[in-house]
Design an enzyme around this catalytic site. Structure first.
Site, PDB file in Angstrom:
ATOM      1  N   GLY A 195      32.628  -0.536  67.324  1.00 60.60           N
ATOM      2  CA  GLY A 195      32.510  -1.480  68.424  1.00 60.60           C
ATOM      3  C   GLY A 195      33.706  -2.414  68.557  1.00 60.60           C
ATOM      4  O   GLY A 195      34.459  -2.642  67.599  1.00 60.60           O
TER       5      GLY A 195
ATOM      6  N   GLU B 203      39.681   2.946  67.571  1.00 59.05           N
ATOM      7  CA  GLU B 203      38.981   3.682  68.637  1.00 59.05           C
ATOM      8  C   GLU B 203      37.716   2.893  68.926  1.00 59.05           C
ATOM      9  O   GLU B 203      36.757   2.939  68.151  1.00 59.05           O
ATOM     10  CB  GLU B 203      38.610   5.095  68.161  1.00 59.05           C
ATOM     11  CG  GLU B 203      39.782   6.016  67.968  1.00 59.05           C
ATOM     12  CD  GLU B 203      40.416   6.461  69.271  1.00 59.05           C
ATOM     13  OE1 GLU B 203      39.804   6.292  70.337  1.00 59.05           O
ATOM     14  OE2 GLU B 203      41.543   6.954  69.215  1.00 59.05           O
TER      15      GLU B 203
ATOM     16  N   CYS C 216      30.775   7.169  73.175  1.00 56.92           N
ATOM     17  CA  CYS C 216      31.757   6.148  73.573  1.00 56.92           C
ATOM     18  C   CYS C 216      32.304   6.406  74.968  1.00 56.92           C
ATOM     19  O   CYS C 216      32.637   5.487  75.696  1.00 56.92           O
ATOM     20  CB  CYS C 216      32.882   6.087  72.558  1.00 56.92           C
ATOM     21  SG  CYS C 216      33.602   7.697  72.237  1.00 56.92           S
TER      22      CYS C 216
HETATM   23  P1  NAD Z   1      30.156  -0.909  64.557  1.00 57.31           P
HETATM   24  O1  NAD Z   1      31.397  -1.587  64.982  1.00 57.31           O
HETATM   25  O2  NAD Z   1      28.928  -1.730  64.416  1.00 57.31           O
HETATM   26  O3  NAD Z   1      30.346  -0.213  63.142  1.00 57.31           O
HETATM   27  C1  NAD Z   1      31.331   0.775  62.933  1.00 57.31           C
HETATM   28  C2  NAD Z   1      31.684   0.810  61.461  1.00 57.31           C
HETATM   29  O4  NAD Z   1      32.301  -0.421  61.104  1.00 57.31           O
HETATM   30  C3  NAD Z   1      30.501   0.986  60.511  1.00 57.31           C
HETATM   31  O5  NAD Z   1      30.868   1.832  59.466  1.00 57.31           O
HETATM   32  C4  NAD Z   1      30.282  -0.425  60.016  1.00 57.31           C
HETATM   33  O6  NAD Z   1      29.650  -0.478  58.761  1.00 57.31           O
HETATM   34  C5  NAD Z   1      31.704  -0.921  59.918  1.00 57.31           C
HETATM   35  N1  NAD Z   1      31.880  -2.378  59.893  1.00 57.31           N
HETATM   36  C6  NAD Z   1      31.058  -3.334  60.400  1.00 57.31           C
HETATM   37  N2  NAD Z   1      31.586  -4.556  60.178  1.00 57.31           N
HETATM   38  C7  NAD Z   1      32.765  -4.361  59.536  1.00 57.31           C
HETATM   39  C8  NAD Z   1      33.787  -5.238  59.059  1.00 57.31           C
HETATM   40  N3  NAD Z   1      33.716  -6.549  59.200  1.00 57.31           N
HETATM   41  N4  NAD Z   1      34.857  -4.691  58.469  1.00 57.31           N
HETATM   42  C9  NAD Z   1      34.982  -3.363  58.327  1.00 57.31           C
HETATM   43  N5  NAD Z   1      34.045  -2.490  58.758  1.00 57.31           N
HETATM   44  C10 NAD Z   1      32.947  -2.975  59.363  1.00 57.31           C
HETATM   45  O7  NAD Z   1      29.946   0.293  65.555  1.00 57.31           O
HETATM   46  P2  NAD Z   1      28.722   1.297  65.620  1.00 57.31           P
HETATM   47  O8  NAD Z   1      27.549   0.543  66.177  1.00 57.31           O
HETATM   48  O9  NAD Z   1      28.569   2.003  64.325  1.00 57.31           O
HETATM   49  O10 NAD Z   1      29.255   2.382  66.675  1.00 57.31           O
HETATM   50  C11 NAD Z   1      29.140   2.227  68.039  1.00 57.31           C
HETATM   51  C12 NAD Z   1      30.456   1.818  68.655  1.00 57.31           C
HETATM   52  O11 NAD Z   1      31.453   2.769  68.332  1.00 57.31           O
HETATM   53  C13 NAD Z   1      30.398   1.803  70.166  1.00 57.31           C
HETATM   54  O12 NAD Z   1      31.031   0.639  70.652  1.00 57.31           O
HETATM   55  C14 NAD Z   1      31.187   3.031  70.573  1.00 57.31           C
HETATM   56  O13 NAD Z   1      31.753   2.958  71.845  1.00 57.31           O
HETATM   57  C15 NAD Z   1      32.209   3.108  69.495  1.00 57.31           C
HETATM   58  N6  NAD Z   1      32.749   4.462  69.376  1.00 57.31           N
HETATM   59  C16 NAD Z   1      34.016   4.708  69.868  1.00 57.31           C
HETATM   60  C17 NAD Z   1      34.547   5.997  69.817  1.00 57.31           C
HETATM   61  C18 NAD Z   1      35.918   6.307  70.366  1.00 57.31           C
HETATM   62  O14 NAD Z   1      36.411   7.404  70.182  1.00 57.31           O
HETATM   63  N7  NAD Z   1      36.586   5.379  71.038  1.00 57.31           N
HETATM   64  C19 NAD Z   1      33.803   7.030  69.253  1.00 57.31           C
HETATM   65  C20 NAD Z   1      32.538   6.743  68.767  1.00 57.31           C
HETATM   66  C21 NAD Z   1      32.019   5.459  68.833  1.00 57.31           C
END
Ligand code: NAD
Length: 495
Positions: free
Chosen positions: A227, A248, A282
């Site tokens: 995110g 990403e 995404c």
């Molecule tokens: P998220 O940001 O909540 O979590 C993603 C990852 O980050 C997880 O492994 C989480 O544990 C980790 N994380 C959380 N806080 C962190 C921190 N402070 N430091 C380091 N790592 C941390 O996202 P999500 O809910 O797992 O996934 C959904 C999001 O991913 C959506 O916004 C979606 O659009 C995006 N996404 C983008 C793509 C792309 O190719 N652009 C592909 C898939 C998903």
């Protein structure tokens, strides 16, 4: 279960903490895994650092590295059904969709194996016969790879395959909700002979181990998919050591339909664009931007067909799509729809979680919000659920129509992907050029190939995955100047 893989060994968390992983379709626990803490993250960094600085992997010949990647792809082909089952249990997504993901993942490993072997570096012709000047690539070093829950192993493959192909070592931190296929990958790498310390896995909360991983001076690069808010905080924490960052992030992707489009194909794909995987993609086509003259025809049909979409668990063969990842995420989507209605959007279908036998899972129905415009938050923020917003455009000339459609399509702080539907090839190309998104589909939605770059403009991210750029993210470029006839520079006086 010991799910941390550090320096070639499977370990429990130093704290002894664990986490239950539940299937979103049923709420039942499918596995209990170790919950990593800061000490585990530091141990993983130390293992990856040592393996990079003094281990064999960075200097292993590229054909051998590529061969290992191909063996992983072959193994995935052989174990496809079981790995897809693990993915479906963690995510709740339909088993048939996970099977498609497995095929994509095998292609990604093969793509980076081929690409790494075809890299040649460059020789510069300086015009000086005693000088050899060449540009070579080297691995970046220790990489932290952080992945989300929606395509757990696919997003992991987009990072692990190029990182290994380029000769890096890494620490993988998968989403705390979906760790099982990352564990499968580590076992596969171990059994295929990857040296200890090259690949390390820490399962657990990002808030807990994330900052330790991203701030460390022993880490050279962070590649993150997830995110926008998390991406911003990772970029800030990586800034202290000026490490390389690849992001990403999310998207709020426009799907533009002109009145001269092939209407059956446009409507059918508008449904897939947003409701595939219950909108947890995404690049989901979450913003329908339709020419005013065809609004009723298009939206009525989308609503009629959205109501036919059947929800169900991963192994329900009659289901068309599955649950949302968690109760927490479901609550977020409900709030988003409630706010949209307060802002004046009109609910055409969905909008209420189902009861009956689906009540145990975190299901939300396909939802269409009509009469939206750029002043509403629902048009700009990512719901990451099965929620389609509808906006219209019009104009009295072709130019006016295209100007209006492009302006609305670009009215977003994201820039990941988008589509345009028209039978006019000139208009299609003009729109593709004007839309500021990393991927543009013309008369299609969602397909991708590992040979083409993937990534976002604006706040959808930094850098590209896949394609050739997806390997270069994990490489440093070095210029080597070799003077084969050393001579005095003769610049400063000798006496
Ligand atoms: P998220 O940001 O909540 O979590 C993603 C990852 O980050 C997880 O492994 C989480 O544990 C980790 N994380 C959380 N806080 C962190 C921190 N402070 N430091 C380091 N790592 C941390 O996202 P999500 O809910 O797992 O996934 C959904 C999001 O991913 C959506 O916004 C979606 O659009 C995006 N996404 C983008 C793509 C792309 O190719 N652009 C592909 C898939 C998903």
């Amino acid at each position: 279960m010991s799910s941390l893989y550090i320096n070639g060994s499977w370990k429990p968390a130093a704290s002894g903490n664990t986490r239950d992983i539940t299937c979103p379709a049923t709420g039942e626990t499918v596995i209990t895994v170790s919950e990593a803490g800061k000490d585990d993250a530091l141990a993983a960094i130390s293992a990856a650092r040592t393996a990079f600085d003094s281990g064999p992997w960075p200097t292993t010949p590229t054909p051998e590295r590529a061969a290992l990647l191909r063996r992983i792809a072959d193994r995935l082909d052989a174990e496809r059904d079981e790995v897809a089952r693990l993915e479906s249990l963690d995510t709740g997504k339909r088993h048939v969709e996970s099977l498609i993901d497995m095929d994509d993942i095998a292609s990604v490993f093969r793509h980076f194996a081929d690409l790494a072997q075809s890299e040649a570096g460059r020789v510069i012709d300086t015009g000086m016969p005693t000088i050899s000047s060449r540009v070579v690539t080297e691995p970046v070093g220790v990489c932290v790879l952080i992945t989300p829950w929606n395509f757990p192993l696919l997003q992991t493959a987009w990072k692990v395959a190029p990182a290994l192909a380029a000769g890096n070592t890494f620490i993988l931190k998968p989403s705390e909700l979906t760790p099982q296929t990352a564990m499968w990958l580590m076992k596969a790498l171990e059994e295929e002979g990857l040296p200890a310390g090259v690949a390390n896995l820490v399962t657990g909360s990002g808030a807990e181990v994330g900052p330790t991983l991203t701030e460390s001076a022993d880490v050279d690069m962070v590649s993150f998919t997830g995110g926008l808010v998390t991406g911003r905080s990772i970029m800030a924490s990586a800034a202290g050591t000026v490490k390389r960052v690849a992001l990403e992030l999310g998207g709020k992707n426009p799907n533009v339909i002109f009145a001269d489009a092939n209407m059956e194909a446009a409507i059918d794909n508008a449904l897939t664009a947003i409701f595939l995987d219950s909108g947890q993609v995404c690049s989901a086509g979450a913003r329908l931007i339709v020419e005013e003259s065809i609004h009723d025809e298009v939206v009525d049909e989308i609503v009629r067909r959205a109501k036919l979409i059947r929800l169900g668990g991963p192994f329900d063969e009659k289901a068309n799509t599955g649950p949302l990842i968690s109760e927490e995420h479901l609550a977020k989507v409900e709030k988003y729809v409630a706010e949209a209605l307060e802002d004046g959007a009109k609910l055409r279908c969905g909008g209420e979680r189902p009861g009956g036998e689906l009540a145990a899972g975190s299901y939300y129905p396909p939802t269409v919000l009509d009469e939206c415009d750029g002043s509403m938050r629902c048009v700009h923020d990512e719901s990451f659920g099965p929620v389609l917003t509808v906006e219209t455009f019009s104009g009295s000339t072709d130019d006016e129509k295209e100007d209006a459609a492009a302006r609305i399509a670009n009215d977003t702080y994201y820039g990941l992907a988008g589509a345009v539907w028209t039978e006019n090839a000139g208009r299609a190309e003009r729109m593709a050029k004007r839309m500021r998104h990393g991927t543009i589909w013309i008369n299609d939605y969602h397909p991708y190939v590992p040979q083409a770059e993937w990534g976002g403009m604006k706040q959808s991210g930094i850098g590209r995955e896949l394609g050739e750029a997806g390997l270069h993210e994990y490489q440093e470029t070095k210029h080597i100047w070799h003077n084969t006839a050393p001579a005095e520079a003769d610049w400063f006086p000798k006496n």
